[in-house]
Design a protein around this motif. Structure first.
Motif, PDB file in Angstrom:
ATOM      1  N   MET A 142       0.892  -0.927   0.036  1.00 57.70           N
ATOM      2  CA  MET A 142       0.051  -0.002   0.051  1.00 57.70           C
ATOM      3  C   MET A 142       0.898   1.366   0.127  1.00 57.70           C
ATOM      4  N   THR A 143       2.083   1.288   0.840  1.00 60.01           N
ATOM      5  CA  THR A 143       2.560   2.416   1.093  1.00 60.01           C
ATOM      6  C   THR A 143       4.142   2.670   0.347  1.00 60.01           C
ATOM      7  N   ASN A 144       4.697   1.692  -0.430  1.00 58.23           N
ATOM      8  CA  ASN A 144       5.810   1.671  -0.773  1.00 58.23           C
ATOM      9  C   ASN A 144       5.973   0.876  -2.159  1.00 58.23           C
ATOM     10  N   LYS A 145       5.319   1.520  -3.467  1.00 61.99           N
ATOM     11  CA  LYS A 145       5.237   0.577  -4.320  1.00 61.99           C
ATOM     12  C   LYS A 145       6.820   0.493  -4.885  1.00 61.99           C
ATOM     13  N   THR A 146       7.717   1.136  -4.616  1.00 60.31           N
ATOM     14  CA  THR A 146       9.134   0.992  -4.897  1.00 60.31           C
ATOM     15  C   THR A 146       9.583  -0.286  -4.248  1.00 60.31           C
ATOM     16  N   ALA A 147       9.300  -0.516  -3.029  1.00 62.72           N
ATOM     17  CA  ALA A 147       9.753  -1.681  -2.388  1.00 62.72           C
ATOM     18  C   ALA A 147       9.316  -3.178  -2.990  1.00 62.72           C
ATOM     19  N   VAL A 148       8.021  -3.258  -3.400  1.00 62.01           N
ATOM     20  CA  VAL A 148       7.696  -4.344  -3.901  1.00 62.01           C
ATOM     21  C   VAL A 148       8.101  -4.676  -5.208  1.00 62.01           C
ATOM     22  N   LYS A 149       8.671  -3.636  -5.972  1.00 65.27           N
ATOM     23  CA  LYS A 149       9.301  -3.898  -7.175  1.00 65.27           C
ATOM     24  C   LYS A 149      10.855  -4.191  -7.085  1.00 65.27           C
TER      25      LYS A 149
END
Length: 328
Positions: free
Chosen positions: A227-234
């Motif tokens: 939800m909060t960090n789309k960069t992280a899940v990439k």
């Protein structure tokens, strides 16, 4: 009182170089074990709190290894009306939550104390909007910063379990006039898990209000990251995020079952109201619905984002006020 809050705030960008050097799971563990970055709040929040009768205080115990700040505020039963307005600004929409109350709607005021526990990433100020509601219906409120959050001197988060001793001692430190019985606890997200653990340790808690309680820790960490960090899940795989969450618990000597409401709530024979939304992937209503029992009521707040589950509106008042009135 009217506030607005930008949603989907970045909780901190992950640095690719750090990930490569430390390993994905290790980096996740490091983030979860470090002081939590403060959530954005209005710059004049301290003035709002003091102007409405709240007091900022500090609580210290040498054997606890530090101090924390907390808000104490008495009831506001002398007020004849209260308006609650909150504006949430999403990436693609703006939504307002409005509740207007007067003494005709709240004819019988309460006497009691509400201890309020924020979630991971929050602080004492993030619970104050809801605190104003509790004060209006007759409660004194006590809102501490949990370990590793806000103005706590602890650098490492307590992850609910390790916050219990501080909360327990803070309650006991207050004179009776400032914490009149009955005592209740409201916990939001991870604070809801802490609330259950505090109630398990004490014998004077008359009820629990659990708002969007955190589900199993590694599930919650993964869903919040999405939800909060789309960069992280990439950059970081789901497996690494989950491994980092598990390693965080191991590092803190916390069993995963100790953060699972399905394990810790049923043995507790304390009246409990759980409010959750199916839209909330961190704490979906369907996950908690099976907990319904003689002691536990589970109610759905429709179409509510996780980060807005501590915001008062007519639906929440519809569930919360009658439930509290039945607790004596």
């Amino acid at each position: 009182m009217q506030w607005s809050c930008p949603m989907y705030r970045k909780l901190g960008l992950l640095v690719i170089a750090a990930v490569l050097l430390q390993g994905c799971a290790t980096y996740v563990e490091h983030r979860l074990s470090s002081r939590v970055e403060p959530m954005g709040m209005p710059a004049n929040m301290p003035e709002i709190i003091t102007d409405t009768g709240g007091q900022f205080r500090e609580f210290c115990l040498p054997h606890l290894g530090g101090c924390t700040k907390y808000i104490y505020a008495p009831s506001t039963t002398e007020r004849q009306e209260q308006s609650f307005k909150f504006t949430a600004v999403f990436e693609d929409a703006t939504k307002e939550y409005v509740l207007d109350l007067n003494r005709q709607q709240i004819p019988e005021v309460r006497r009691g104390t509400m201890i309020m526990l924020h979630g991971y990433g929050g602080n004492k100020e993030t619970m104050y909007f809801l605190a104003e509601y509790y004060r209006f219906i007759g409660f004194h409120v006590i809102i501490p910063d949990l370990k590793g959050h806000g103005e706590s001197s602890h650098e490492q988060p307590g992850l609910a379990v390790n916050d219990v001793e501080m909360i327990h001692n803070l309650i006991n430190s207050l004179p009776g006039r400032e914490r009149p019985h009955p005592l209740f606890i409201t916990g939001y997200s991870m604070g809801a898990v802490a609330a259950v653990h505090v109630a398990r340790q004490r014998n004077d808690i008359s009820g629990l209000v659990l708002l969007a309680p955190m589900r199993q820790f590694e599930d919650a960490v993964y869903e919040v990251t999405k939800m909060t960090n789309k960069t992280a899940v990439k950059i970081i795989s789901e497996d690494s995020i989950r491994e980092g969450a598990r390693n965080t618990l191991l590092k803190n000597d916390i069993e995963a079952e100790a953060l699972d409401l399905h394990q810790i709530l049923p043995p507790l024979k304390v009246p409990t109201l759980v409010l959750a939304s199916e839209r909330d992937s961190v704490a979906p209503f369907s996950y908690f619905q099976p907990l319904g029992s003689r002691y536990v009521e589970v109610k759905e707040i429709p179409d509510r984002h996780h980060f807005l589950m501590a915001i008062m509106d007519p639906k929440m008042h519809e569930y919360l006020y009658p439930w509290l009135q039945r607790r004596r």
